[in-house]
Design a protein around this motif. Structure first.
Motif, PDB file in Angstrom:
ATOM      1  N   GLY A 186       0.791  -1.228   0.000  1.00 19.10           N
ATOM      2  CA  GLY A 186       0.000   0.000   0.000  1.00 19.10           C
ATOM      3  C   GLY A 186       0.821   1.274   0.000  1.00 19.10           C
ATOM      4  N   GLU A 187       2.127   1.163   0.200  1.00 19.44           N
ATOM      5  CA  GLU A 187       3.021   2.328   0.148  1.00 19.44           C
ATOM      6  C   GLU A 187       3.816   2.376  -1.155  1.00 19.44           C
ATOM      7  OE1 GLU A 187       2.663   4.505   2.436  1.00 19.44           O
ATOM      8  OE2 GLU A 187       1.396   3.213   3.677  1.00 19.44           O
ATOM      9  N   LEU A 188       3.647   1.358  -1.997  1.00 22.12           N
ATOM     10  CA  LEU A 188       4.429   1.275  -3.228  1.00 22.12           C
ATOM     11  C   LEU A 188       3.915   2.278  -4.249  1.00 22.12           C
ATOM     12  CD1 LEU A 188       6.723  -0.429  -4.574  1.00 22.12           C
ATOM     13  CD2 LEU A 188       4.903  -1.856  -5.538  1.00 22.12           C
ATOM     14  N   GLU A 189       4.804   3.144  -4.741  1.00 20.15           N
ATOM     15  CA  GLU A 189       4.413   4.197  -5.686  1.00 20.15           C
ATOM     16  C   GLU A 189       4.427   3.721  -7.134  1.00 20.15           C
ATOM     17  OE1 GLU A 189       7.024   7.426  -4.869  1.00 20.15           O
ATOM     18  OE2 GLU A 189       6.033   7.957  -2.988  1.00 20.15           O
ATOM     19  N   ALA A 190       4.792   2.470  -7.353  1.00 19.82           N
ATOM     20  CA  ALA A 190       4.838   1.904  -8.703  1.00 19.82           C
ATOM     21  C   ALA A 190       3.921   0.686  -8.752  1.00 19.82           C
ATOM     22  CB  ALA A 190       6.267   1.510  -9.048  1.00 19.82           C
TER      23      ALA A 190
END
Length: 220
Positions: A186-190
């Motif tokens: 849920g924190e992955l920007e990709a």
């Protein structure tokens, strides 16, 4: 594309073994499900789970088995269960397993209902359906991890359930994946790559004390 350090793997990593670990972990989960019965406590269920682990050749656990019953189904991974809870005649529970087979990590979870509990059954089915929608959005639209959980929150609300935003998925891989510092999905920007990330969905009834959980490997 995710930063390389977020999706790093070890020299033994094999995508086929990841899928095999996933399949074996699901088999263990259903072996535990077969032993669940009204009256059982969470501690007793974990004893049953340990027997299934031995029977089905689990190499090791990479996180403790989690079995939540009744009102404890709204609690997150890090929250302690309320003591003394036993499975009722018309009730629900979920199983969350993190197991290692052939040096690779399986991580699955699902919610089940015993007896006649229509609202709880609807919640369990909604968690599976929501997982399916979010996974489909990842496959078709290439959404980032952050966007996947934003989408999950919107869809959960539209379906009439409350998404637990503290549950955000995570990396898996060859054991131990934690050395690679993959972090939360849920924190992955990709957009996450196939076969490396666990999508976790936990929802709850907006007013009643029960919820449902479903997780599995994101794979194309």
């Amino acid at each position: 594309m995710a930063p390389p350090f977020r999706e790093a793997v070890g020299p033994r990593f094999d995508p086929a073994l990841m899928q095999r670990a996933r399949e074996k972990t699901w088999a263990v989960l259903h072996g535990i499900r077969a032993r669940m019965r009204p009256g059982i406590s969470e501690d007793e269920a974990k004893i049953e789970a340990a027997e299934v682990f031995r029977e089905l050749g689990v190499e090791r656990l990479w996180h403790p088995a989690i079995i939540r019953i009744g009102a404890n189904t709204v609690k997150t991974y890090r929250q302690r269960s309320d003591p003394g809870v036993r499975l009722g005649e018309n009730d629900s529970y979920f199983i969350d397993l993190g197991l290692v087979f052939d040096g690779h990590e399986g991580d699955v979870g699902d919610t089940f209902v015993v007896g006649h509990a229509p609202q709880r059954q609807a919640c369990a089915e909604a968690a599976r359906a929501l997982f399916g929608e979010v996974a489909a959005a990842w496959r078709s639209r290439g959404l980032s991890g952050q966007a996947l959980y934003a989408f999950a929150g919107e869809r959960a609300a539209a379906m009439g359930w409350r998404l637990n935003h503290a549950i955000k998925g995570h990396r898996v891989g060859d054991f131990p994946h934690s050395i690679h510092k993959g972090g939360d999905l849920g924190e992955l920007e990709a957009s996450p790559s196939s076969g490396l990330w666990i999508l976790e969905i936990q929802i709850a009834h907006p007013t009643e004390p029960f919820g449902a959980f479903h997780e599995d490997l994101l794979s194309t």
